[in-house]
Design an enzyme around this catalytic site. Sequence first.
Site: not given
Length: 849
Positions: A216, A290, A619
Amino acid sequence: MANPFIYRPQKTKLKLCKKAIPVKQHQTTCPFICHMIHKKKIPTNPLSSKRFRFRTITLFSPIPQDSVRTNKHKPMAISSLLFFLSLLFFLPLTLSTQSDRPQTFIVHVSKPHKPSLFTSHHQWYTSLLNSLPPSPHPTKLLYTYQHASNGFSALLTPSQASALLHNNPSSILSVTPDRISHLHTTHTPQFLGLTEISPLLDTSDDAENIIIGVLDTGIWPERHSFTNSSVSSVPPGWKGTCETSEDFKDSVCNGKIIGARAFYKGYESYLGGPMDETEESKSPRDTEGHGTHTASTAAGSVVSDSGFFEYANGEARGMATKARIAVYKICWKYGCFDSDILAAMDQAIADGVNVISLSVGANGHAPPYDHDSIAIGAFAAVQHGVVVSCSAGNSGPDPYTAVNIAPWILTVGASTIDREFPADVVLGDERVFGGVSLYSGEALVDFKLPLVYAGDIGNRYCYVGSIPPSKVTGKIVVCDRGGSARVEKGSAVKLAGGMGMILANTADSGEELIADPHLIPTTMVGQTAGDKIKEYIKLSQFPTATIVFRGTVIGTSPAAPKVAAFSSRGPNHLTEEILKPDVIAPGVNILAGWTGFASPTDLDIDPRRVEFNIISGTSMSCPHVSGIAALLRKSYPNWSPAAIKSALMTTAYNVDNSGKNINDLATGKESTPFIHGAGHVDPNRALNPGLVYDMDVNDYVAFLCAIGYDTKRIAVFLRQPTSSDVCARQLATTGKLASAGDLNYPSFSVVFNSDQNLVKYRRVVTNVGSSVDAVYEVKVNAPTDVEISVSPSKLVFNAENQTQTYEITFAKGIGYSSASYGSIEWTDGTHSVRSPVAVRRRSGFATDM
């Protein structure tokens, strides 16, 4: 950086200097570049000029166009556009090389073809590059791959790439251009049944010593979600390491985080030079948020008294609180590059991870399996016993949008949970319309304010600068969703003097509601409510309204789960007979850890910093399933990745907490297997599935043979040369697959050709229940206008026979339904092993939906 929200083609606007020029998305390619050259905003050679900087351009409604996070994502849209243009020049490799500029290529090689005079593959690859035709642009070897693939990535011109393939036909299997992929919890453990009395948590010991590799944007290691209070020493056999730097000290790897690496050579090759380290960190540190969010969702430690301002307060914990985290930073400001992704997967396999969690995927349709670095790397990972869990993408509600759809990947869509953040609109006529919001700030005045629709006074999408202050000062403004980031709309209203905003869904998003941390009193309402509010404004002489914020509410109204409108869906555009996505999991309004570098909105004008943030996307659903897979891996260390996926699929449920079938938020109607796959994951039921549909690499090779892959294409996955009779030899090992639908998959996708009345599939199930002596009988729920027969209808297991085979026949009925759905279910009175059935009919060249 692409954001984790909604990617949907829409009418968009490009803001160039002081003028906004409306265009359509498919028109933003050459016309956009030509216009920008004319305006002298970019050089005439933008793809190669080092002077070109994407931040000179502001792009409203990029892809993605409906995010909460904006500023850092605008350059991503431009760079994706330019990368697309470069692919137009460079693909296929045999095309003219009039634009022979260097770019990164991924080269798959036949490992045994290394000449003996070279002592290493690295030396051989260097020699191959040195043998290429001369070019003013020097070649550069970026990565060598040995576990996820055999080969390397290098900076080459297209003519050099073509020569490499042409001059080495036996040793070079394929040469493909690098491509950009995009990034696609206090209450969710309880919603999933992972409480103190959970049998799965008890059996798995919270997945202690299971290692989840999170690929990620990196990690913010100081967050409380990554403390090591509940874990022991590093698991034996772990080969990974923590790469240290000035902003990522060795001490942050603490037993919870046991590995951290960054992969940026493909990214910097694309940039044409080093990244700007004032804007993003070259280390594994997460400057976007994220990666911290996904890592803490999958395996975050227990954190008491957590929340987002006054919302979602409680105890935060990941799915597998004792699992270890290995961080592989692959995503940067302008995207996630295949060469870096493949290098990270290669390293993760070598390091010894048990699960790979990848909330990243292709933009648009999924590429062919042998051109998809995630699919290639996942094949090798599965071969090493690693479960690979990937997000399906955020391009819903259109069909055929799911990505990461190779059958050896666990593909996850997004759904809601039973927690809401209600914020109601109260109109001047006292009608109340429900919405959602995470606004935390000064309340509105205690009386109703004048109400105006932005479409009547300026631009309905509320772009910055499009709202005349004289029309909105002191008022609440209704803005339509789409075109620009949701939170940025509120910023535009605030800058124009507005007091509040009502964000109204259009038909594209239907009744899907996503709560955002707005900077101005704001609520989002569904399309139905939005239309009624706009009608009220039109018909009322003095329209007024206020917004009432009601905090956090958990309950059965509205019912949950529902499938998010943004969640990408099938059918599978590469292989129609493989149903995708596989399952859905919580992905809407999910609370988890966040970076200390950026605000929760990522807006430059937002000074806030938070430990936890609430965001949405597939996600977010992917790491839920990654964590659950880690729990199952600890409970059943000898199960294959296919067995773990089968357990999750055949125990998934299809009803919400009100007892009705799960709905699709995009349409308000019942969801289908093309939208939710096998259904919503049920972790505790997956612990005891009864039967599993198991597979190994031989089955996947047989699948590749069935879809027409030749020897060279299959060799890309096997990482070794394959003889011309590889498919014939596969027949002796696994038996021939009459079609791709014969793969031993836990679901059924059936396509009737116009001249076809019968489709037959074969399946093999393995008894993994507590009793070796078991008898299962089948229950058929046939789709409309389809007849299903199963032979045998009873499966008898004993100590000598723990696997049984059955054949299922689908017969086209008299009526006509373009698409219909059902299921088959095997039960022994204790276990229920359910497989969804989706049937479509093809007429001519088209498949009816």
